[in-house]
Design a protein around this motif. Structure first.
Motif, mmCIF file in Angstrom:
data_model
loop_
_atom_site.group_PDB
_atom_site.id
_atom_site.type_symbol
_atom_site.label_atom_id
_atom_site.label_comp_id
_atom_site.label_asym_id
_atom_site.label_seq_id
_atom_site.Cartn_x
_atom_site.Cartn_y
_atom_site.Cartn_z
ATOM 1 N N LEU A 134 -2.678 7.675 -8.061
ATOM 2 C CA LEU A 134 -4.047 7.539 -7.713
ATOM 3 C C LEU A 134 -4.887 8.430 -7.972
ATOM 4 O O LEU A 134 -6.111 8.038 -7.906
ATOM 5 N N VAL A 162 -10.172 5.286 -5.532
ATOM 6 C CA VAL A 162 -9.946 5.583 -3.955
ATOM 7 C C VAL A 162 -9.603 7.072 -3.705
ATOM 8 O O VAL A 162 -9.034 7.462 -4.401
ATOM 9 N N VAL A 199 -10.858 4.279 4.733
ATOM 10 C CA VAL A 199 -10.270 4.774 3.690
ATOM 11 C C VAL A 199 -11.130 4.139 2.460
ATOM 12 O O VAL A 199 -11.599 4.605 1.464
ATOM 13 N N SER A 220 0.621 -1.258 -0.049
ATOM 14 C CA SER A 220 0.145 0.043 -0.075
ATOM 15 C C SER A 220 0.796 1.331 -0.107
ATOM 16 O O SER A 220 2.055 1.182 0.169
ATOM 17 N N LEU A 221 0.258 2.430 -0.181
ATOM 18 C CA LEU A 221 0.863 3.573 -0.186
ATOM 19 C C LEU A 221 1.643 3.821 1.293
ATOM 20 O O LEU A 221 0.892 3.823 2.157
ATOM 21 N N TYR A 241 6.697 9.043 -2.978
ATOM 22 C CA TYR A 241 5.374 9.059 -2.134
ATOM 23 C C TYR A 241 4.195 9.714 -3.184
ATOM 24 O O TYR A 241 3.155 9.567 -3.566
ATOM 25 N N SER A 301 -4.854 -1.960 -0.936
ATOM 26 C CA SER A 301 -5.204 -0.713 -1.216
ATOM 27 C C SER A 301 -4.403 -0.006 -2.574
ATOM 28 O O SER A 301 -5.015 -0.450 -3.357
ATOM 29 N N MET A 302 -3.264 0.637 -2.535
ATOM 30 C CA MET A 302 -2.816 1.081 -3.971
ATOM 31 C C MET A 302 -2.374 -0.440 -4.486
ATOM 32 O O MET A 302 -2.371 -0.332 -5.860
ATOM 33 N N ARG A 313 -5.512 6.347 10.075
ATOM 34 C CA ARG A 313 -6.300 5.935 8.652
ATOM 35 C C ARG A 313 -5.961 4.414 8.493
ATOM 36 O O ARG A 313 -6.589 3.782 7.894
ATOM 37 N N TRP A 314 -4.814 3.879 9.124
ATOM 38 C CA TRP A 314 -4.437 2.355 8.887
ATOM 39 C C TRP A 314 -5.158 1.454 9.702
ATOM 40 O O TRP A 314 -5.296 0.403 9.411
ATOM 41 N N HIS A 336 -7.640 -0.493 7.785
ATOM 42 C CA HIS A 336 -7.177 -0.308 6.346
ATOM 43 C C HIS A 336 -6.110 -1.409 6.034
ATOM 44 O O HIS A 336 -6.575 -2.116 5.225
ATOM 45 N N TRP A 394 -6.030 13.421 -3.613
ATOM 46 C CA TRP A 394 -4.596 12.927 -3.946
ATOM 47 C C TRP A 394 -3.598 14.231 -4.587
ATOM 48 O O TRP A 394 -2.492 14.229 -4.100
ATOM 49 N N ARG A 443 -2.584 16.096 -1.671
ATOM 50 C CA ARG A 443 -1.628 15.372 -0.792
ATOM 51 C C ARG A 443 -0.249 15.568 -1.278
ATOM 52 O O ARG A 443 0.954 15.551 -0.729
HETATM 53 O O1 LIG Z 1 -3.686 7.391 3.156
HETATM 54 C C1 LIG Z 1 -3.353 6.143 3.482
HETATM 55 O O2 LIG Z 1 -2.434 6.213 3.865
HETATM 56 C C2 LIG Z 1 -4.077 5.063 3.211
HETATM 57 C C3 LIG Z 1 -3.927 4.508 1.614
HETATM 58 C C4 LIG Z 1 -4.719 4.939 0.580
HETATM 59 C C5 LIG Z 1 -4.123 4.380 -0.741
HETATM 60 C C6 LIG Z 1 -3.013 3.623 0.081
HETATM 61 O O3 LIG Z 1 -2.426 2.523 -0.563
HETATM 62 O O4 LIG Z 1 -3.087 3.650 1.275
#
Ligand SMILES: O=C(O)CC1=CCC(=O)O1
Length: 258
Positions: free
Chosen positions: A188, A124, A214, A29-30, A181, A95-96, A152-153, A239, A130, A133
């Motif tokens: 995304l 997502v 999430v 995941s991210l 990142y 996730s990602m 979040r996780w 998550h 995104w 961020r």
């Molecule tokens: O926002 C996060 O850290 C959670 C998340 C969103 C996409 C992903 O891979 O992780």
């Protein structure tokens, strides 16, 4: 530290288990790296040739200039399989990593045996979210993102019970390359698999977390409605459900892949 020089970048990967066993690829995941799959790799190594890799911009893989695209993230998996001379594999992404899995399910079905999409969605978040961020991380680094990552996780109970695990993962996030990142955030931002998933022929397990803020259970159900041969398993987790609920996650994988 094996590295594959593919697609004008270098991808760090790790294999465990005997080469003659069916290959099972794990995609992170991210903001994490291939270490997020330690529990699953240890539990499954006697049954599978386990292949884990750090998504470009993450862990020990290189961070070529972004923005990245979902096609590049999926193309890295195909090039890594080619590099290792692996024709077909099971694929499990979270996730990602699950968005990458959806792309593979649509664009490279002949390379997949079965597909596992964990804590992910066809869309997502939002493009704006995104992009902002990515801009914030490019300007200020990953400190602010890492400060909010635990909530979040992981569920609150897990974060209290397993504080060292949570600290290890958020510290690793703090140490990631901000440019890599941010480039993945931009992938995304543009990734939207809604309406395309009916083209996934692979048998697919969709894993959701009942506490995931999430990517929700409703997101999982929406993917299930589009993918013909699919089912949903919901775990009592947030998550990063494979870390929060490792035994249940691994059981769900084994039941599906066996
Ligand atoms: O926002 C996060 O850290 C959670 C998340 C969103 C996409 C992903 O891979 O992780």
């Amino acid at each position: 530290m094996p590295v594959a020089d593919i697609n004008h970048t270098s991808i760090h990967y790790r294999t465990d288990g005997e080469r003659h066993l069916p290959c099972l690829v794990f995609s992170n995941s991210l903001g994490t790296d291939l270490g997020m799959w330690d529990a699953q790799a240890a539990a499954l190594v006697s049954r599978f040739h386990v292949l884990r890799y750090d998504t470009r911009g993450h862990g020990r893989s290189a961070s070529p200039p972004g923005p990245y695209t979902l096609e590049q993230l999926g193309g890295d998996v195909l090039a890594l399989l080619d590099h290792l001379d692996i024709e077909r594999a099971h694929f499990c992404g979270l996730s990602m990593g699950g968005v990458t899995g959806q792309w593979l399910g649509v664009h490279a079905p002949r390379r997949l045996i079965k597909l596992v999409l964990a804590n992910t969605a066809a869309r997502v978040g939002t493009a704006e979210g995104w992009q902002s961020r990515a801009a914030a991380v490019r300007a200020h680094g990953l400190g602010g993102i890492a400060d909010g990552a635990a909530s979040r996780w992981f569920g609150a109970g897990f974060a209290e019970r397993e504080a060292p695990t949570v600290a290890r993962m958020t510290d690793a996030l703090r140490a990631q390359d901000p440019a890599g990142y941010a480039a993945c955030c931009e992938a995304l931002a543009a990734a939207d698999m809604r309406g395309a998933l009916h083209a996934v022929p692979a048998p697919t397990l969709i894993i959701a977390g009942s506490l995931d803020p999430v990517t929700t259970v409703a997101d999982a159900e929406a993917m299930r409605a589009e993918i013909g041969d699919s089912r949903v398993a919901t775990l009592p987790a947030s998550h990063i459900s494979n870390v929060e609920s490792p035994a249940r996650f691994t059981r769900a994988l084994l039941d599906f892949l066996a």
